[in-house]
Write an enzyme that holds these catalytic residues in place. Structure first.
Site, PDB file in Angstrom:
ATOM      1  N   SER A 197      40.920  37.113  37.073  1.00 65.37           N
ATOM      2  CA  SER A 197      41.602  35.806  37.108  1.00 65.37           C
ATOM      3  C   SER A 197      41.976  35.393  35.697  1.00 65.37           C
ATOM      4  O   SER A 197      41.340  35.807  34.719  1.00 65.37           O
ATOM      5  CB  SER A 197      40.671  34.750  37.699  1.00 65.37           C
ATOM      6  OG  SER A 197      41.240  33.462  37.574  1.00 65.37           O
ATOM      7  N   TYR A 206      32.294  30.495  38.561  1.00 70.61           N
ATOM      8  CA  TYR A 206      33.353  31.394  39.031  1.00 70.61           C
ATOM      9  C   TYR A 206      34.030  32.084  37.841  1.00 70.61           C
ATOM     10  O   TYR A 206      34.217  33.312  37.839  1.00 70.61           O
ATOM     11  CB  TYR A 206      34.367  30.577  39.829  1.00 70.61           C
ATOM     12  CG  TYR A 206      35.644  31.298  40.214  1.00 70.61           C
ATOM     13  CD1 TYR A 206      35.718  32.074  41.368  1.00 70.61           C
ATOM     14  CD2 TYR A 206      36.802  31.173  39.435  1.00 70.61           C
ATOM     15  CE1 TYR A 206      36.905  32.710  41.730  1.00 70.61           C
ATOM     16  CE2 TYR A 206      37.986  31.803  39.792  1.00 70.61           C
ATOM     17  CZ  TYR A 206      38.032  32.569  40.949  1.00 70.61           C
ATOM     18  OH  TYR A 206      39.209  33.197  41.304  1.00 70.61           O
TER      19      TYR A 206
HETATM   20  P1  NAD Z   1      41.562  34.084  50.057  1.00 68.93           P
HETATM   21  O1  NAD Z   1      40.630  33.029  50.461  1.00 68.93           O
HETATM   22  O2  NAD Z   1      42.730  34.341  50.921  1.00 68.93           O
HETATM   23  O3  NAD Z   1      40.803  35.462  49.879  1.00 68.93           O
HETATM   24  C1  NAD Z   1      39.466  35.566  49.486  1.00 68.93           C
HETATM   25  C2  NAD Z   1      38.759  36.391  50.537  1.00 68.93           C
HETATM   26  O4  NAD Z   1      37.431  36.655  50.081  1.00 68.93           O
HETATM   27  C3  NAD Z   1      38.604  35.693  51.867  1.00 68.93           C
HETATM   28  O5  NAD Z   1      39.685  35.934  52.708  1.00 68.93           O
HETATM   29  C4  NAD Z   1      37.334  36.317  52.406  1.00 68.93           C
HETATM   30  O6  NAD Z   1      37.633  37.306  53.366  1.00 68.93           O
HETATM   31  C5  NAD Z   1      36.700  36.987  51.216  1.00 68.93           C
HETATM   32  N1  NAD Z   1      35.310  36.571  51.060  1.00 68.93           N
HETATM   33  C6  NAD Z   1      34.829  35.483  50.430  1.00 68.93           C
HETATM   34  N2  NAD Z   1      33.480  35.451  50.530  1.00 68.93           N
HETATM   35  C7  NAD Z   1      33.133  36.547  51.249  1.00 68.93           C
HETATM   36  C8  NAD Z   1      31.888  37.081  51.669  1.00 68.93           C
HETATM   37  N3  NAD Z   1      30.722  36.493  51.364  1.00 68.93           N
HETATM   38  N4  NAD Z   1      31.897  38.228  52.398  1.00 68.93           N
HETATM   39  C9  NAD Z   1      33.065  38.824  52.720  1.00 68.93           C
HETATM   40  N5  NAD Z   1      34.264  38.393  52.324  1.00 68.93           N
HETATM   41  C10 NAD Z   1      34.288  37.265  51.587  1.00 68.93           C
HETATM   42  O7  NAD Z   1      42.033  33.725  48.578  1.00 68.93           O
HETATM   43  P2  NAD Z   1      42.789  34.588  47.461  1.00 68.93           P
HETATM   44  O8  NAD Z   1      43.243  33.573  46.492  1.00 68.93           O
HETATM   45  O9  NAD Z   1      43.741  35.528  48.038  1.00 68.93           O
HETATM   46  O10 NAD Z   1      41.598  35.376  46.776  1.00 68.93           O
HETATM   47  C11 NAD Z   1      41.617  36.760  46.522  1.00 68.93           C
HETATM   48  C12 NAD Z   1      41.075  37.040  45.135  1.00 68.93           C
HETATM   49  O11 NAD Z   1      41.968  36.496  44.164  1.00 68.93           O
HETATM   50  C13 NAD Z   1      39.706  36.418  44.856  1.00 68.93           C
HETATM   51  O12 NAD Z   1      38.903  37.340  44.173  1.00 68.93           O
HETATM   52  C14 NAD Z   1      40.050  35.255  43.939  1.00 68.93           C
HETATM   53  O13 NAD Z   1      38.983  34.933  43.094  1.00 68.93           O
HETATM   54  C15 NAD Z   1      41.223  35.830  43.182  1.00 68.93           C
HETATM   55  N6  NAD Z   1      42.069  34.825  42.520  1.00 68.93           N
HETATM   56  C16 NAD Z   1      42.735  33.890  43.245  1.00 68.93           C
HETATM   57  C17 NAD Z   1      43.491  32.937  42.576  1.00 68.93           C
HETATM   58  C18 NAD Z   1      44.245  31.859  43.317  1.00 68.93           C
HETATM   59  O14 NAD Z   1      44.758  30.929  42.688  1.00 68.93           O
HETATM   60  N7  NAD Z   1      44.356  31.914  44.625  1.00 68.93           N
HETATM   61  C19 NAD Z   1      43.579  32.959  41.171  1.00 68.93           C
HETATM   62  C20 NAD Z   1      42.890  33.945  40.469  1.00 68.93           C
HETATM   63  C21 NAD Z   1      42.135  34.878  41.148  1.00 68.93           C
END
Ligand code: NAD
Ligand code: MG
Length: 297
Positions: free
Chosen positions: A189, A202
């Protein structure tokens, strides 16, 4: 050619704030987002870059993971996704999309914060798909707090286990199964480089993911396996509305980026494809920022 791929001003290409407040319980469902997120359902066009590959994507039900699952399937890969049982409605849609692309889809619900589940994931995927060539470690937990004193040991522990321990467990097992040419992609991130106080636990895990990825790269390449990380900025997924940010931040989500809008999950998919494919044959230990102009230096 789909409209999304026509030359145009990228600042105006996708929705910009203000957005409605839209609280939902963690882990959140992508189908509840207003406006809907774009995972490339109607616009990702594959060109066979991953023909015959076998991929496991954690958190593949929604958000970035869903966009990667759609892109990988349309590039010719069979895809296993992991997700939490509460996310079954989102997962069902991804399974259908992968199958519509003519590829095999495998659904593996369960909690990645549980060591035995995380260690089993690559073995299950390899068993069901007949091998494992690509691992995308994308599952993540983010819960924001108004002040440092409010962060409990339980919150801290859940964040560490989901974002860091699961990465360690899953990667360790996957690497044992992967052939030369395989690729691992972690999801860090912009928070690793420009951390916010409200999500400092986080942000700490995301900095850890960067270090882990760089450190492991020099060892895995001795087996012909590459590992890289994608570092997103604000992306329109259920993560922030479901507790990752305050609802006030959701209202202006992405408004502070140089684009004046958040990124959509589909805008990250091409980099995950590049890193997984043989086109990325000289790329390892690198961190790819897709931050909307924030930079990751
Ligand atoms: P999202 O909620 O769609 O995806 C995150 C997924 O993590 C969930 O769908 C879930 O299936 C999984 N998850 C969470 N806890 C879990 C657990 N205990 N067991 C199994 N699965 C679990 O959101 P996203 O934004 O697509 O996130 C994907 C990645 O991107 C993450 O690592 C997040 O930190 C990173 N990210 C997101 C952003 C943003 O702004 N959305 C920014 C930087 C990084
Ligand atoms: Mg989800």
């Amino acid at each position: 050619m789909p409209d999304r791929l026509q030359m145009q001003d990228p600042r105006k290409q996708h929705p910009a704030p203000p957005f409605a407040k839209q609280p939902q319980p963690a882990p959140g469902l992508t189908r509840r987002l207003t406006p809907a997120a774009d995972h490339g359902e109607d616009s990702y066009v594959g060109t066979g870059k991953l023909e015959g590959r076998k991929a496991l994507i954690t958190g593949g039900d929604s958000g970035i993971g869903r966009a990667v699952a759609i892109a990988y399937a349309r590039e010719g890969a069979d895809v296993a996704i992991s997700y939490l049982p509460e996310e079954q409605p989102d997962a069902d849609e991804v399974i259908a999309l992968v199958e519509q692309a003519g590829r095999k889809a495998v659904a593996i619900p369960g909690d990645v914060a549980d060591e035995s589940h995380s260690r089993q994931l690559p073995k299950r995927a390899a068993f069901e798909l007949g091998g494992l060539d690509i691992l995308v470690v994308n599952a993540g937990h983010q819960k924001s707090f108004s002040c440092f004193d409010d962060v409990t040991s339980t919150d801290f522990d859940t964040t560490m286990r989901t974002n860091l321990y699961a990465l360690f467990w899953t990667t360790q097992e996957a690497a044992k199964l992967m052939p030369p040419g395989a690729s691992i992609i972690t999801t860090s991130s912009v928070q690793a480089y420009d951390p916010s106080t409200t999500i400092l636990h986080y942000a700490t895990t995301k900095a850890g993911i960067v270090a882990f990825t760089k450190a492991l790269a020099s060892e895995l390449i001795k087996k012909g396996i590459r590992i890289n990380s994608v570092a997103p900025g604000p992306i329109w997924t259920p993560l922030n509305p479901s507790g990752g940010s305050s609802q006030e931040k959701v209202e202006n989500f992405g408004g502070g980026s140089a684009f004046g809008r958040p990124g959509q999950p589909v805008e990250l998919a091409p980099v995950y494809v590049l890193l997984a494919s043989q086109e990325g044959s000289y790329i390892t230990g690198e961190i790819y920022g897709i931050t909307g102009g924030a930079g990751i230096a």
